[in-house]
Motif scaffolding. Structure first.
Motif, mmCIF file in Angstrom:
data_model
loop_
_atom_site.group_PDB
_atom_site.id
_atom_site.type_symbol
_atom_site.label_atom_id
_atom_site.label_comp_id
_atom_site.label_asym_id
_atom_site.label_seq_id
_atom_site.Cartn_x
_atom_site.Cartn_y
_atom_site.Cartn_z
ATOM 1 N N ILE A 29 36.192 44.283 46.163
ATOM 2 C CA ILE A 29 36.087 42.884 45.742
ATOM 3 C C ILE A 29 37.411 42.168 46.003
ATOM 4 O O ILE A 29 37.433 41.042 46.515
ATOM 5 N N TYR A 30 38.512 42.821 45.684
ATOM 6 C CA TYR A 30 39.841 42.263 45.957
ATOM 7 C C TYR A 30 40.014 41.992 47.452
ATOM 8 O O TYR A 30 40.464 40.918 47.849
ATOM 9 N N ALA A 89 33.119 46.796 39.456
ATOM 10 C CA ALA A 89 34.457 46.204 39.495
ATOM 11 C C ALA A 89 34.734 45.263 38.332
ATOM 12 O O ALA A 89 33.879 44.472 37.935
ATOM 13 N N GLN A 90 35.938 45.370 37.831
ATOM 14 C CA GLN A 90 36.432 44.407 36.844
ATOM 15 C C GLN A 90 36.864 43.130 37.558
ATOM 16 O O GLN A 90 36.749 42.041 37.017
ATOM 17 N N ILE A 91 37.379 43.264 38.768
ATOM 18 C CA ILE A 91 37.742 42.102 39.579
ATOM 19 C C ILE A 91 36.453 41.400 39.980
ATOM 20 O O ILE A 91 35.493 42.040 40.382
ATOM 21 N N LYS A 92 36.452 40.096 39.871
ATOM 22 C CA LYS A 92 35.250 39.310 40.166
ATOM 23 C C LYS A 92 35.470 38.425 41.391
ATOM 24 O O LYS A 92 36.591 38.031 41.707
ATOM 25 N N GLU A 93 34.374 38.117 42.040
ATOM 26 C CA GLU A 93 34.415 37.225 43.188
ATOM 27 C C GLU A 93 34.778 35.807 42.732
ATOM 28 O O GLU A 93 34.502 35.435 41.593
ATOM 29 N N ILE A 94 35.379 35.061 43.640
ATOM 30 C CA ILE A 94 35.615 33.634 43.403
ATOM 31 C C ILE A 94 35.277 32.884 44.689
ATOM 32 O O ILE A 94 35.243 33.470 45.772
ATOM 33 N N GLN A 95 35.059 31.591 44.553
ATOM 34 C CA GLN A 95 34.838 30.747 45.715
ATOM 35 C C GLN A 95 36.210 30.311 46.234
ATOM 36 O O GLN A 95 36.954 29.636 45.521
ATOM 37 N N THR A 96 36.550 30.709 47.430
ATOM 38 C CA THR A 96 37.856 30.353 47.991
ATOM 39 C C THR A 96 37.801 29.080 48.827
ATOM 40 O O THR A 96 38.854 28.509 49.111
ATOM 41 N N ILE A 97 36.631 28.632 49.196
ATOM 42 C CA ILE A 97 36.519 27.383 49.972
ATOM 43 C C ILE A 97 36.932 26.233 49.073
ATOM 44 O O ILE A 97 36.398 26.039 47.983
ATOM 45 N N GLY A 98 37.918 25.479 49.519
ATOM 46 C CA GLY A 98 38.410 24.333 48.771
ATOM 47 C C GLY A 98 39.369 24.659 47.645
ATOM 48 O O GLY A 98 39.832 23.764 46.950
ATOM 49 N N LEU A 99 39.695 25.924 47.460
ATOM 50 C CA LEU A 99 40.616 26.330 46.394
ATOM 51 C C LEU A 99 42.048 26.016 46.798
ATOM 52 O O LEU A 99 42.463 26.299 47.921
ATOM 53 N N LYS A 100 42.793 25.410 45.904
ATOM 54 C CA LYS A 100 44.195 25.078 46.166
ATOM 55 C C LYS A 100 44.989 26.358 46.428
ATOM 56 O O LYS A 100 44.739 27.388 45.813
ATOM 57 N N ASP A 101 45.945 26.270 47.329
ATOM 58 C CA ASP A 101 46.713 27.453 47.743
ATOM 59 C C ASP A 101 47.377 28.177 46.577
ATOM 60 O O ASP A 101 47.348 29.403 46.508
ATOM 61 N N ASP A 110 46.456 37.900 39.481
ATOM 62 C CA ASP A 110 45.603 38.429 38.415
ATOM 63 C C ASP A 110 44.907 39.717 38.856
ATOM 64 O O ASP A 110 44.815 40.683 38.092
ATOM 65 N N ASP A 111 44.421 39.725 40.092
ATOM 66 C CA ASP A 111 43.745 40.921 40.609
ATOM 67 C C ASP A 111 44.720 42.086 40.750
ATOM 68 O O ASP A 111 44.365 43.231 40.440
ATOM 69 N N LEU A 112 45.926 41.805 41.200
ATOM 70 C CA LEU A 112 46.919 42.875 41.332
ATOM 71 C C LEU A 112 47.248 43.479 39.971
ATOM 72 O O LEU A 112 47.448 44.694 39.864
ATOM 73 N N ALA A 113 47.265 42.653 38.934
ATOM 74 C CA ALA A 113 47.518 43.171 37.577
ATOM 75 C C ALA A 113 46.414 44.152 37.173
ATOM 76 O O ALA A 113 46.695 45.208 36.574
ATOM 77 N N ILE A 114 45.176 43.829 37.516
ATOM 78 C CA ILE A 114 44.053 44.726 37.213
ATOM 79 C C ILE A 114 44.202 46.029 37.996
ATOM 80 O O ILE A 114 44.049 47.126 37.440
ATOM 81 N N ASN A 145 51.569 47.268 45.214
ATOM 82 C CA ASN A 145 51.036 46.165 44.410
ATOM 83 C C ASN A 145 52.089 45.571 43.484
ATOM 84 O O ASN A 145 52.129 44.352 43.278
ATOM 85 N N GLU A 146 52.933 46.414 42.916
ATOM 86 C CA GLU A 146 54.009 45.902 42.057
ATOM 87 C C GLU A 146 54.948 45.001 42.853
ATOM 88 O O GLU A 146 55.318 43.908 42.398
ATOM 89 N N LYS A 147 55.344 45.440 44.024
ATOM 90 C CA LYS A 147 56.254 44.644 44.853
ATOM 91 C C LYS A 147 55.612 43.311 45.231
ATOM 92 O O LYS A 147 56.253 42.261 45.162
#
Length: 159
Positions: A29-30, A89-101, A110-114, A145-147
Motif C-alpha cells: 500500500i505504501y 495493512a494498517q497503511i491506507k490508500e489515499i487519493q494523490t490526484i490534486g493533493l498538495k505536495d 505518517d506511513d514511514l512511522a507505521i 526509513n528512519e533516515k
C-alpha cells in the motif's frame, strides 16, 4: 521447505512469518501511495519531490521482493493479492490526484512511522525466534526509513 532446514524452530517461525506478511501488505500500500505521489506531484517542489518519490518507491519495490523471498525461505507463502494487502495493512490508500505536495510528504512521513513501528516489533519477534537473517534484513529496512523520515520532516520543516 520448512524452517528446520535453515536451523530454525517451526513453532517460533510462525509469528515471524505472520508479522513479515503484515509488513509485506503495508509495503504494498505504501509503494502504491508513493508511486501515486510521484505521478501526481505538482508545484515549485516538483523536481525535488518527483526524484525523491521515485527513490522511495524503488526502494519499497526491492523491499517487497526481499520480504516475499524471506517468507518463502522460512517455508511459508507470502501474501500475493491486493485483497490481502488492503485487508491486512494498517497503511491506507489515499487519493494523490490534486493533493498538495506538502500533504503528500506528510502522508509519506505518517506511513514511514507505521513501517518503522512494525519493523521494531518484528525485530523483537525475530530475536526471540533466533532468526538473525530476518532480523538483519528488517533492521536495514528500518534504518532506511528512519533516515528518510528525518529528511522528509526537514523538507516540511517538522524536524
Amino acid at each position: 521447505m520448512n524452517a528446520k532446514e535453515i536451523s530454525l524452530e517451526e513453532g517460533k517461525v510462525k509469528p515471524v512469518v505472520d508479522h513479515l506478511n503484515d509488513l509485506l501488505a503495508n509495503y504494498h500500500i505504501y509503494y502504491q501511495k508513493v508511486r501515486g505521489c510521484h505521478w501526481n506531484v505538482k508545484g515549485q517542489n516538483f523536481f525535488t519531490l518527483h526524484v525523491k518519490f521515485e527513490e522511495l518507491y524503488t526502494a519499497a519495490l526491492t523491499t517487497i521482493d526481499e520480504l516475499a523471498e524471506r517468507i518463502l525461505t522460512l517455508g511459508k507463502p507470502p501474501y500475493s493479492t491486493f485483497k490481502d494487502y488492503i485487508e491486512t495493512a494498517q497503511i491506507k490508500e489515499i487519493q494523490t490526484i490534486g493533493l498538495k505536495d506538502t500533504k503528500m510528504v506528510k502522508a509519506i512521513i505518517d506511513d514511514l512511522a507505521i513501517l518503522i513501528a512494525k519493523e521494531r516489533e518484528i525485530m523483537e519477534i525475530t530475536a526471540k525466534a533466533g532468526d538473525d537473517g530476518s532480523n538483519d534484513m528488517v533492521n536495514a529496512f528500518m534504518q532506511f526509513n528512519e533516515k528518510n523520515t528525518w529528511m522528509l520532516r526537514s523538507f516540511v520543516n517538522e524536524d
